[in-house]
Design a protein around this motif. Structure first.
Motif, PDB file in Angstrom:
ATOM      1  N   VAL A  70       0.846  -1.200   0.000  1.00 48.36           N
ATOM      2  CA  VAL A  70       0.000   0.000   0.000  1.00 48.36           C
ATOM      3  C   VAL A  70       0.887   1.258   0.000  1.00 48.36           C
ATOM      4  O   VAL A  70       0.651   2.198  -0.766  1.00 48.36           O
ATOM      5  CB  VAL A  70      -0.970  -0.005   1.214  1.00 48.36           C
ATOM      6  N   PHE A  74       2.311   1.787  -3.438  1.00 50.91           N
ATOM      7  CA  PHE A  74       1.361   1.978  -4.544  1.00 50.91           C
ATOM      8  C   PHE A  74       0.973   3.445  -4.725  1.00 50.91           C
ATOM      9  O   PHE A  74       0.801   3.925  -5.836  1.00 50.91           O
ATOM     10  CB  PHE A  74       0.100   1.149  -4.285  1.00 50.91           C
ATOM     11  N   TYR A  75       0.830   4.154  -3.626  1.00 51.93           N
ATOM     12  CA  TYR A  75       0.259   5.497  -3.685  1.00 51.93           C
ATOM     13  C   TYR A  75       1.334   6.585  -3.695  1.00 51.93           C
ATOM     14  O   TYR A  75       2.228   6.585  -2.841  1.00 51.93           O
ATOM     15  CB  TYR A  75      -0.698   5.718  -2.501  1.00 51.93           C
ATOM     16  N   ALA A  76       1.197   7.480  -4.648  1.00 54.14           N
ATOM     17  CA  ALA A  76       2.195   8.541  -4.827  1.00 54.14           C
ATOM     18  C   ALA A  76       2.308   9.461  -3.615  1.00 54.14           C
ATOM     19  O   ALA A  76       3.368  10.040  -3.363  1.00 54.14           O
ATOM     20  CB  ALA A  76       1.846   9.367  -6.066  1.00 54.14           C
ATOM     21  N   ASP A  77       1.219   9.581  -2.840  1.00 55.93           N
ATOM     22  CA  ASP A  77       1.250  10.514  -1.705  1.00 55.93           C
ATOM     23  C   ASP A  77       2.204  10.081  -0.600  1.00 55.93           C
ATOM     24  O   ASP A  77       2.725  10.917   0.135  1.00 55.93           O
ATOM     25  CB  ASP A  77      -0.150  10.638  -1.077  1.00 55.93           C
ATOM     26  N   PHE A  78       2.370   8.758  -0.448  1.00 58.94           N
ATOM     27  CA  PHE A  78       3.176   8.290   0.690  1.00 58.94           C
ATOM     28  C   PHE A  78       4.658   8.396   0.364  1.00 58.94           C
ATOM     29  O   PHE A  78       5.136   7.883  -0.640  1.00 58.94           O
ATOM     30  CB  PHE A  78       2.782   6.867   1.085  1.00 58.94           C
TER      31      PHE A  78
END
Lengths: 519, 147
Positions: free
Chosen positions: B55, B58-62
């Motif tokens: 997770v 996967f996410y650009a924000d993290f």
């Protein structure tokens, strides 16, 4: 004398052009001059080239000034802003502006007019009429109205909403969900953001009606993290809705219940795809699910789930208040109702233009949009987001209609219209379509994950003039495979911008020696 | 650190999508997602460490590293490209001696590409820290980070 009402939008586009500073300067100037002024932060009217657009209430008119910067405020006050007096930045009565006058605002009727968080404003402008009717109707009757309206999914796919509602309504389950897809990631689109910031109670009302229609008691708004202002306003509007019993255990005294939560995404374009969105909403990687099972039967947590784009849900209150038949009178063919067209990119008058389907693409680009912002000749327009087609001047005559556009290798999508002037290089744009797909693919299926990278390589070879003919065949072959073999629209539609660029702008793709010979 | 992470995550256990909301909360508290988060989240949410890592990646924000003192998100999607986003990208890389997606040596600035801020009608657009800017150029971004 009562305070003069001045409206300064809180919309992200207005804020990005300096609206917060303008609002502060107005309050400051009014205090300094001893004038009684009430600054109201409204949504945007959608005339973004005029943002920040300041409006002053004079009698029953709203006189507009724009674009206003904080440096203009003292002078505007001195020249009679509070009386709505003439000024080089004055655009007169905002409602009578040609850009506003020619629109058919069904969904955006209140956007920019009201204070987004005022339930009184909302009710004064027709809000809650629809949900009060829905409370009296049976589930079947609500679904029937949506069917009659001919409403289709506004997120881009254009699937008939009534069929989805029918499926979810007919499913047997102890829990059903309404999920609003507010992961508006397509470049050239901002209508979801505008309505969430400018009239959030409309979305809430639409979701409550959807809940009443299909028998769902819990809703989620999946909002992209790039929209912090929208997140703030939605959360505040949910509080307002609770205070006025539009949400909760006893909706407007009916004994029926519906509750709503905002969920913030984490920066993944693919989560705009409904099954990926549901995975993400469950806290997992946003990997696309194979269909079937349809989300309408096995969606969030495996329960029947109605997933709709923001604007699909926002169209529902009009349909319930005025009848599906009335909504279907707008538009043409199988494209019923209105769409919020978003004029973006290299365009003189960028903004939001809501109109019935059937409006000509060229009218949106030139008549309302004013052509290119740079003033250089028009070259291309991409419609329907990053997975939409690039169209040349000759195709501007086409009407905005789902079927007509599909026949021409394009799609209306979410109504985004991005204009490019003559400096655009369509080979670069085609390459970018693959780059974007490679960046944003969830990676589940091979045609999308690998095809996107291979696509970039093939375009680089074409540009270098290496084995031009063979690589052109390879490109077409690759695109065909991506269309046929991808699980979702990400891989399946990336070929649309690529092949439309090849087909409609052959001169950009011509082998280098041919191009040089022509010059 | 562990206490902060545990605190940030624990309120989200059992919520729909709790892991993502929890990781966001961790990032708000710590400025990035520290590596210790993986084990703690796996324990609290009763899932495998691989799933947590999956997770986060996967996410650009993290982010798994700290950003610079200023964080610039430049929109590089089509609408912004049509009015010069690619030129701004090159300008910023040169001006701050940093590649897109990276932080400069002095940890003054992080520049990231984003795909649409929803400001396509006043493109090109950027977000500098918390401030949205329409019709932006390299100079405007430089002024903003130096003010």
């Amino acid at each position: 004398m009562s305070a003069v009402k001045i409206y300064v939008p809180l919309d992200s586009a207005a804020v990005a052009m300096g609206a917060d500073e303008v609002a502060a300067a107005i309050a400051h100037e009014a205090t300094a001059n001893g004038e009684a002024v009430e600054v109201i932060r409204n949504g945007s009217r959608g005339m973004h080239w005029l943002e920040p657009l300041v409006e002053v209430e004079v009698g029953d008119q709203r006189i507009g000034y724009g674009p206003v910067s904080k440096a203009d405020i003292s002078e505007l006050f001195a020249s009679g802003l509070l009386e709505g007096k003439e000024h080089s930045k004055c655009i007169g009565d905002v409602e009578k502006h040609p850009f506003m006058r020619d629109q058919q605002r069904l969904t955006f009727q209140r956007c920019g007019v009201t204070d987004p968080l005022s339930m009184d404003d909302y009710k004064r402008h027709g809000g809650l009429e629809a949900v009060l009717k829905a409370i009296e109707f049976s589930e079947a009757k609500i679904v029937e109205e949506v069917k009659i309206s001919g409403l289709r999914g506004r997120g881009g796919a254009g699937f008939p909403a009534g069929i989805k509602w029918n499926t979810v309504q007919g499913a047997e389950a102890e829990q059903k969900y309404i999920v609003c897809n507010a992961d508006e990631g397509d470049s050239g689109t901002f209508a979801d953001r505008m309505i969430m910031e400018g009239d959030p109670l409309l979305l809430i009302e639409g979701m409550v009606i959807a809940g009443l229609g299909v028998g769902a008691t819990k809703g989620f708004i999946y909002l992209r993290s790039e929209y912090p202002i929208a997140a703030d306003i939605l959360n505040k509007s949910i509080e307002v809705a609770h205070e006025h019993k539009l949400l909760g255990n006893d909706i407007l005294g009916s004994g029926k219940c519906f509750d709503l939560t905002v969920f913030i995404g984490a920066g993944a374009y693919i989560c705009g795809e409904e099954t990926s969105l549901l995975e993400s909403l469950e806290g997992k990687r946003g990997m696309v699910r194979a269909k079937p099972p349809l989300p309408a039967l096995e969606g969030l947590h495996g329960k029947p789930t109605l997933v709709h784009n923001v604007l699909t849900l926002c169209a529902v209150p009009y349909i319930l208040a005025h009848g599906g038949k009335k909504y279907a009178e707008f538009g043409q063919g199988r494209s019923k109702g209105t769409l919020a067209f978003q004029l973006a990119g290299n365009i003189k008058r960028g903004g939001l233009f809501e109109s019935a389907f059937g409006v000509k693409l060229g009218d949106l680009v030139n008549k309302y949009g004013g052509g290119t912002r740079t003033g250089k000749p028009f070259k291309a327009v991409q419609i329907g987001g990053p997975l939409g087609a690039y169209l040349p001047n000759e195709m501007l005559e086409l009407p905005m209609d789902y079927e007509v556009m599909a026949q021409n290798g394009a799609g209306v999508g979410h109504g985004g219209i991005v204009v490019f002037d003559e400096t655009a290089d369509l080979v670069a744009q085609a390459r970018y379509a693959f780059e974007f797909c490679a960046e944003e693919s969830c990676g589940k299926c091979t045609p999308c994950r690998v095809g996107a990278v291979r696509g970039e390589e093939v375009i680089d070879k074409l540009r270098a003039g290496t084995d031009f003919d063979e690589n052109m065949v390879l490109l077409e072959d690759l695109c065909e495979l991506m269309v046929d073999g991808s699980l979702c629209a990400m891989g399946g539609m990336t070929p649309i911008p690529v092949m439309s660029a090849v087909k409609n702008f052959p001169e950009d793709f011509a082998p280098r020696q041919v191009r040089e010979a022509a010059e | 650190m562990e206490k902060i992470i545990r605190e940030a995550l624990s309120g989200h256990v059992g919520q729909t999508g709790g892991l993502i909301a929890g990781l966001r909360h961790v990032q708000e508290r710590c400025a990035f997602v520290p590596s210790e988060t993986v084990g703690i989240a796996a324990e609290l949410f009763n899932i495998s460490q691989a799933e947590v890592r999956g997770v986060i990646s996967f996410y650009a924000d993290f982010r798994v590293k700290k950003t610079g003192q200023h964080h610039v998100k430049l929109c590089v999607a089509e609408a912004c490209q049509s009015v010069g986003a690619r030129e701004i990208e090159a300008d910023l890389e040169q001006r701050f001696a940093v590649k897109m997606g990276e932080t400069d040596a002095a940890e003054f600035i992080t520049i990231e590409p984003v795909y649409c801020l929803g400001l396509c009608s006043c493109a090109p657009a950027a977000q500098v820290d918390d401030k949205l800017i329409g019709r932006v150029d390299g100079q405007r971004i430089a002024d903003e980070v130096s003010s």
